[in-house]
Scaffold this motif. Structure first.
Motif, PDB file in Angstrom:
ATOM      1  N   ALA A 137       0.951  -1.129  -0.102  1.00  0.00           N
ATOM      2  CA  ALA A 137       0.022  -0.108   0.018  1.00  0.00           C
ATOM      3  C   ALA A 137       0.854   1.347   0.153  1.00  0.00           C
ATOM      4  N   THR A 160      -0.173  -6.910  -0.211  1.00  0.00           N
ATOM      5  CA  THR A 160      -1.342  -6.511  -1.223  1.00  0.00           C
ATOM      6  C   THR A 160      -0.348  -6.189  -2.383  1.00  0.00           C
ATOM      7  N   GLU A 208      -7.380   1.461  -9.809  1.00  0.00           N
ATOM      8  CA  GLU A 208      -6.560   0.385  -9.453  1.00  0.00           C
ATOM      9  C   GLU A 208      -7.437  -0.669  -8.491  1.00  0.00           C
ATOM     10  N   GLY A 247      -1.146  -3.738  -5.818  1.00  0.00           N
ATOM     11  CA  GLY A 247      -2.003  -2.843  -6.680  1.00  0.00           C
ATOM     12  C   GLY A 247      -1.955  -3.039  -8.015  1.00  0.00           C
ATOM     13  N   THR A 289      -6.829  -3.810  -5.976  1.00  0.00           N
ATOM     14  CA  THR A 289      -5.978  -4.202  -4.879  1.00  0.00           C
ATOM     15  C   THR A 289      -6.220  -5.783  -4.686  1.00  0.00           C
ATOM     16  N   ASN A 315      -4.678  -9.322  -2.825  1.00  0.00           N
ATOM     17  CA  ASN A 315      -4.143 -10.009  -1.820  1.00  0.00           C
ATOM     18  C   ASN A 315      -2.811 -10.849  -2.053  1.00  0.00           C
TER      19      ASN A 315
END
Length: 181
Positions: free
Chosen positions: A89, A134, A150, A136, A152, A154
């Motif tokens: 992030a 994560t 975007e 993106g 995201t 996992n």
């Protein structure tokens, strides 16, 4: 009265037939080209809105992930260039694209088809690094600019280690080519 020999008449008739067939061939080629142009103009750029994106750890080669983008829309879409990826992030910049993986043409995805990008996460030659949870993902338009929102994802195993050599391939039409880089 002078008459032309039959061989001249036959040659003229066959020339007319050949010319007619050639004209039909040209017309058919023009219709095919027009249909292809209409189909190409109706194809849109792939975005996070018309794709299902997944990321998984690759069995081989080591230190690689496989990003899969499946067209969930009702129209074909173009997967331009490579995806813009941010590991974590807090990442400020997108991963580098592996220029040597540029395909010969843009990957076109019909509804239900998938494109693949390989992700090298780290190398001992790289510097720094951190385990990120994560990823993106943004997609590129025809000009190579990021499009849409975007998404995201996992990362597998609760997180993946990335360092300064992290790179992503251009979109490929099969997973083996995406992981060959």
């Amino acid at each position: 009265m002078r008459t032309a020999p039959r061989s001249v008449f036959r040659a003229s008739a066959s020339s007319v037939v050949v010319a007619a067939l050639a004209l039909v061939g040209v017309q058919a080629a023009a219709q095919t080209a027009t249909a292809a142009t209409k189909e190409a103009s109706s194809i849109v750029a792939c975005t996070t809105a018309n794709l299902r994106l997944t990321v998984a750890e690759a069995a081989r080669p080591i230190n690689h992930l496989l990003l899969k983008a499946t067209n969930t829309g009702t129209k074909s879409c173009y997967a331009y260039s490579a995806p813009y990826l941010r590991a974590g992030a807090d990442a400020q910049a997108a991963m580098t694209w592996a220029d040597e993986s540029t395909p010969q043409s843009v990957v076109t995805l019909k509804p239900g088809q998938s494109a693949y990008a390989g992700i090298l996460t780290y190398s001992p030659d790289g510097e720094g690094g951190a385990t990120e949870k994560t990823l993106g993902v943004s997609l590129a338009d025809r000009n190579g600019d990021a499009t849409g929102q975007e998404k995201t994802l996992n990362l597998p195993n609760g997180g993946v280690f990335f360092n300064s050599v992290a790179t992503v391939t251009y979109w490929q039409d099969n997973a083996a080519d995406a992981l060959a880089w």
